[in-house]
Design an enzyme around this catalytic site. Structure first.
Site, PDB file in Angstrom:
ATOM      1  N   GLY A 308     -65.086  81.746   7.472  1.00 47.84           N
ATOM      2  CA  GLY A 308     -65.771  80.702   7.940  1.00 47.84           C
ATOM      3  C   GLY A 308     -64.783  79.771   8.505  1.00 47.84           C
ATOM      4  N   GLU A 309     -65.258  78.442   8.301  1.00 50.57           N
ATOM      5  CA  GLU A 309     -64.767  77.281   8.685  1.00 50.57           C
ATOM      6  C   GLU A 309     -64.642  77.140  10.284  1.00 50.57           C
ATOM      7  OE1 GLU A 309     -60.601  76.965   7.249  1.00 50.57           O
ATOM      8  OE2 GLU A 309     -61.303  77.280   5.171  1.00 50.57           O
ATOM      9  N   GLY A 310     -65.314  78.102  11.090  1.00 51.36           N
ATOM     10  CA  GLY A 310     -65.061  78.215  12.465  1.00 51.36           C
ATOM     11  C   GLY A 310     -63.843  78.948  12.967  1.00 51.36           C
TER      12      GLY A 310
END
Length: 341
Positions: A308-310
């Site tokens: 996640g987190e981009g």
């Protein structure tokens, strides 16, 4: 308050493909990068596509479901990781520096008061969602507010950036995303539930039991209702960002499973939003392949990511930039043969 999304004008698609075919390369030799270049060209319309200035928007929120043990980590980790992102020391920060992107953290619904900080956008709707095992996670008003704020943030960012990307931080959000996929895919719940941030077998079994109870509590299937019953605020706000970016005519790079759930909700609200989405990668999270299938999407990368987190969106950014420059920087074959380069 939720923006309208116009479908792409595809009348120029044949001309774009002919333009790419005329470049100094064999026909079709750049494969899916050529398809991406066409998509970017259609999004740009009368302008030349540019993807130089990029912004990753990381939406953060907490989930009441976590009280039922759907994650291997406590909710306090959300606040700690937001602080790490703001300090520039998270994986997303490192990857953003590597590819030349800026990072913005959006407090959509963190269950803590975050002090003002550079790079932090205060957009909190409420301090975490309610426990969807027991009651609706959000009210209809909270969903609409989150959508509207996400759309407004993306529209504002579109004034300064050529391409946007969305990622998230929220302990327990793979559980909410699984419920959203289950209803909006739709897919069987069993196929949508994965290990998230790292459940063992016992933890995964508990997660499945909790989510089965949450799903049994409501028959919601319309996108706004599904977001209210099961969604996190970061997911709803990301869905708004998808709509806002599309309405502003910007390509938007979607990260993994949780960002994909937001994109799925946005596309169910406004189907034309899919035209503006670039799906970065296939996550290792169970259910992501089915989510991409529901979106009719083919991701650019397959790296077994599940952070996640981009991070996946950032890794796909160089491909987006390369596709744009295929249209603008590569010589035409006729010019090469005539010695005009």
């Amino acid at each position: 308050m939720i923006p309208q999304v116009a479908p792409l004008d595809r009348s120029g698609e044949a001309a774009l493909r002919a333009r790419i075919d005329g470049k100094a390369k064999p026909l079709g030799a750049l494969g899916r990068i050529e398809d991406l270049a066409v998509q970017l060209g259609l999004i740009a319309g009368a302008r030349e596509p540019v993807a130089d200035r990029a912004l990753l928007m990381v939406f953060a929120g907490d989930h009441g479901l976590n009280a039922s043990g759907v994650s291997a980590y406590p909710s306090q980790v959300t606040t700690a990781m937001v602080a790490t992102l703001l300090a520039g020391r998270a994986s997303a920060n490192a990857f953003a520096r590597a590819v030349g992107a800026e990072v913005q953290v959006v407090d959509a619904g963190v269950a803590a008061d975050l002090p003002p900080a550079q790079g932090l956008v205060q957009a909190k709707v409420r301090a975490g969602s309610r426990n969807a095992e027991l009651e609706p996670a959000l009210t209809a008003h909270e969903v609409k507010l989150a959508l509207a704020r996400g759309a407004a943030l993306a529209a504002l960012a579109a004034e300064s950036f050529d391409v946007l990307a969305i990622g998230e931080m929220g302990i327990g959000n793979s559980a909410a995303a699984a419920l959203i996929l289950h209803r909006l895919g739709p897919v069987p719940l069993e196929a949508a539930v994965g290990a998230g941030a790292g459940h063992d077998a016992q933890g995964l079994a508990r997660k499945r039991t909790v989510l089965a109870r949450a799903a049994a509590r409501s028959a919601a299937s319309a996108p706004l209702e599904v977001l209210a019953e099961f969604g996190g605020l970061e997911i709803a706000m990301m869905a708004g960002a998808v709509l806002g970016a599309a309405s502003a005519g910007r390509a938007l790079i979607v990260d993994g499973f949780i960002a994909g759930a937001a994109a799925l909700a946005a596309v169910r609200i406004a189907p034309a939003a899919a035209d503006y989405c670039v799906f970065s990668h296939l996550s290792a999270e169970r259910g992501h392949a089915l989510m991409l299938e529901a979106l009719g999407a083919r991701p650019l990368l397959d790296l077994d990511l599940r952070l996640g987190e981009g991070t996946g969106a950032l890794l796909a950014l160089p491909l987006v930039r390369a596709a744009a420059r295929l249209l603008t920087d590569v010589a035409n074959l006729d010019d090469v043969l005539a010695g005009r380069v």
